[in-house]
Design a protein around this motif. Structure first.
Motif, PDB file in Angstrom:
ATOM      1  N   ALA A 140      46.030  29.116  40.993  1.00  0.00           N
ATOM      2  CA  ALA A 140      45.062  30.185  41.253  1.00  0.00           C
ATOM      3  C   ALA A 140      45.714  31.257  42.116  1.00  0.00           C
ATOM      4  O   ALA A 140      46.560  30.956  42.960  1.00  0.00           O
ATOM      5  N   VAL A 141      45.305  32.493  41.887  1.00  0.00           N
ATOM      6  CA  VAL A 141      45.695  33.630  42.724  1.00  0.00           C
ATOM      7  C   VAL A 141      44.429  34.443  42.950  1.00  0.00           C
ATOM      8  O   VAL A 141      43.756  34.820  41.984  1.00  0.00           O
ATOM      9  N   MET A 142      44.108  34.678  44.206  1.00  0.00           N
ATOM     10  CA  MET A 142      42.903  35.420  44.561  1.00  0.00           C
ATOM     11  C   MET A 142      43.302  36.650  45.363  1.00  0.00           C
ATOM     12  O   MET A 142      44.097  36.550  46.295  1.00  0.00           O
ATOM     13  N   ILE A 143      42.745  37.800  44.996  1.00  0.00           N
ATOM     14  CA  ILE A 143      42.964  39.034  45.740  1.00  0.00           C
ATOM     15  C   ILE A 143      41.588  39.641  45.998  1.00  0.00           C
ATOM     16  O   ILE A 143      40.970  40.186  45.084  1.00  0.00           O
ATOM     17  N   PRO A 144      41.069  39.505  47.238  1.00  0.00           N
ATOM     18  CA  PRO A 144      39.729  40.023  47.528  1.00  0.00           C
ATOM     19  C   PRO A 144      39.577  41.482  47.110  1.00  0.00           C
ATOM     20  O   PRO A 144      40.489  42.289  47.319  1.00  0.00           O
ATOM     21  N   ARG A 161      42.296  39.659  54.879  1.00  0.00           N
ATOM     22  CA  ARG A 161      41.815  40.990  54.494  1.00  0.00           C
ATOM     23  C   ARG A 161      42.774  42.097  54.912  1.00  0.00           C
ATOM     24  O   ARG A 161      42.810  43.146  54.310  1.00  0.00           O
ATOM     25  N   HIS A 162      43.545  41.841  55.964  1.00  0.00           N
ATOM     26  CA  HIS A 162      44.371  42.913  56.504  1.00  0.00           C
ATOM     27  C   HIS A 162      45.860  42.599  56.581  1.00  0.00           C
ATOM     28  O   HIS A 162      46.670  43.517  56.507  1.00  0.00           O
ATOM     29  N   GLU A 191      54.891  22.017  41.564  1.00  0.00           N
ATOM     30  CA  GLU A 191      54.668  22.772  40.338  1.00  0.00           C
ATOM     31  C   GLU A 191      53.814  24.009  40.615  1.00  0.00           C
ATOM     32  O   GLU A 191      52.973  24.001  41.520  1.00  0.00           O
ATOM     33  N   ASN A 192      53.990  25.034  39.815  1.00  0.00           N
ATOM     34  CA  ASN A 192      53.188  26.262  39.962  1.00  0.00           C
ATOM     35  C   ASN A 192      51.694  25.984  39.876  1.00  0.00           C
ATOM     36  O   ASN A 192      50.905  26.622  40.566  1.00  0.00           O
ATOM     37  N   GLU A 193      51.304  25.048  39.044  1.00  0.00           N
ATOM     38  CA  GLU A 193      49.880  24.757  38.867  1.00  0.00           C
ATOM     39  C   GLU A 193      49.248  24.173  40.128  1.00  0.00           C
ATOM     40  O   GLU A 193      48.031  24.216  40.301  1.00  0.00           O
ATOM     41  N   ASP A 194      50.078  23.663  41.047  1.00  0.00           N
ATOM     42  CA  ASP A 194      49.578  23.104  42.308  1.00  0.00           C
ATOM     43  C   ASP A 194      49.526  24.143  43.423  1.00  0.00           C
ATOM     44  O   ASP A 194      49.174  23.824  44.550  1.00  0.00           O
ATOM     45  N   ILE A 195      49.890  25.386  43.111  1.00  0.00           N
ATOM     46  CA  ILE A 195      49.965  26.443  44.106  1.00  0.00           C
ATOM     47  C   ILE A 195      48.814  27.426  43.922  1.00  0.00           C
ATOM     48  O   ILE A 195      48.556  27.884  42.813  1.00  0.00           O
ATOM     49  N   CYS A 196      48.150  27.727  45.021  1.00  0.00           N
ATOM     50  CA  CYS A 196      47.103  28.750  45.058  1.00  0.00           C
ATOM     51  C   CYS A 196      47.529  29.779  46.094  1.00  0.00           C
ATOM     52  O   CYS A 196      47.963  29.416  47.184  1.00  0.00           O
ATOM     53  N   MET A 197      47.451  31.044  45.737  1.00  0.00           N
ATOM     54  CA  MET A 197      47.794  32.112  46.682  1.00  0.00           C
ATOM     55  C   MET A 197      46.594  33.023  46.850  1.00  0.00           C
ATOM     56  O   MET A 197      45.904  33.330  45.884  1.00  0.00           O
ATOM     57  N   MET A 198      46.375  33.442  48.077  1.00  0.00           N
ATOM     58  CA  MET A 198      45.366  34.455  48.365  1.00  0.00           C
ATOM     59  C   MET A 198      46.105  35.606  49.040  1.00  0.00           C
ATOM     60  O   MET A 198      46.770  35.404  50.052  1.00  0.00           O
ATOM     61  N   LEU A 199      45.996  36.786  48.455  1.00  0.00           N
ATOM     62  CA  LEU A 199      46.706  37.963  48.945  1.00  0.00           C
ATOM     63  C   LEU A 199      45.728  38.969  49.529  1.00  0.00           C
ATOM     64  O   LEU A 199      44.618  39.130  49.022  1.00  0.00           O
ATOM     65  N   SER A 200      46.177  39.649  50.549  1.00  0.00           N
ATOM     66  CA  SER A 200      45.394  40.732  51.130  1.00  0.00           C
ATOM     67  C   SER A 200      45.198  41.828  50.088  1.00  0.00           C
ATOM     68  O   SER A 200      46.091  42.091  49.283  1.00  0.00           O
TER      69      SER A 200
END
Length: 175
Positions: free
Chosen positions: A76-80, A129-130, A30-39
């Motif tokens: 969750a989606v995190m973009i530093p 980060r890159h 499920e989407n709720e079980d997915i966390c993405m971290m993007l550069s």
């Protein structure tokens, strides 16, 4: 402290994330079980950074609103240096481990909150980060983490592995 057992995959920036997510959904995640971290250099990061309520281009606003809506569907989606979306209460509690730091969004403490060791968190922070995207899939059933790891490999992860509840990394494989 990992949320649940989990699998993760590291991708280059040019991976079509919608295809990765679609494949994970078809595999039963499920989407709720997915966390993405993007550069912060990822094209999605640029679109979010450029988003403005005062933009007079309706098509651009509609497109950006659609993207923000899509990102908001995930755990969750995190973009530093750009921002974050957190829908899942479990991800919220895990990711808030870094709330007192100046660079909350996407620093290595955030990754430690997801269950990575300090060394792995530092390594991934540098890569994120890159270079790319980390897709993290929380699995409520331990038996499903190997399946999640295989799905991530199948979708082009250049590195895919699992995190166990004990915070130990296993089955590391470069894809």
């Amino acid at each position: 402290m990992a949320l649940n057992p989990a699998a993760y995959g590291m991708y280059s920036q040019n991976v079509p994330l919608n295809d990765v997510v679609h494949t994970l959904n078809q595999a039963g995640f499920e989407n709720e079980d997915i966390c993405m971290m993007l550069s912060p250099t990822h094209p999605i990061a640029q679109l979010i950074r450029d988003a403005s309520l005062f933009n007079s281009e309706r098509e651009a606003n509609a497109s950006t609103a659609g993207l923000i809506g899509w990102l908001s569907e995930f755990g969750a989606v995190m973009i530093p240096t750009v921002g974050f979306f957190i829908r899942s209460q479990a991800f919220f509690h895990a990711l808030m481990v870094a709330r007192d730091t100046a660079a909350f969004c996407g620093n290595s403490s955030t990754l430690v909150g997801l269950g990575f060791s300090d060394d792995e968190a530092d390594r991934f922070e540098g890569e994120l980060r890159h270079l790319g995207v980390l897709v993290y899939v929380s699995c409520s059933e331990s038996a499903r983490i190997s399946w999640a790891c295989e799905v991530l490999r199948h979708t082009g992860a250049r590195e895919a592995s699992t995190l166990r509840e004990t915070n130990s990394l296993s089955t590391t494989a470069a894809a």
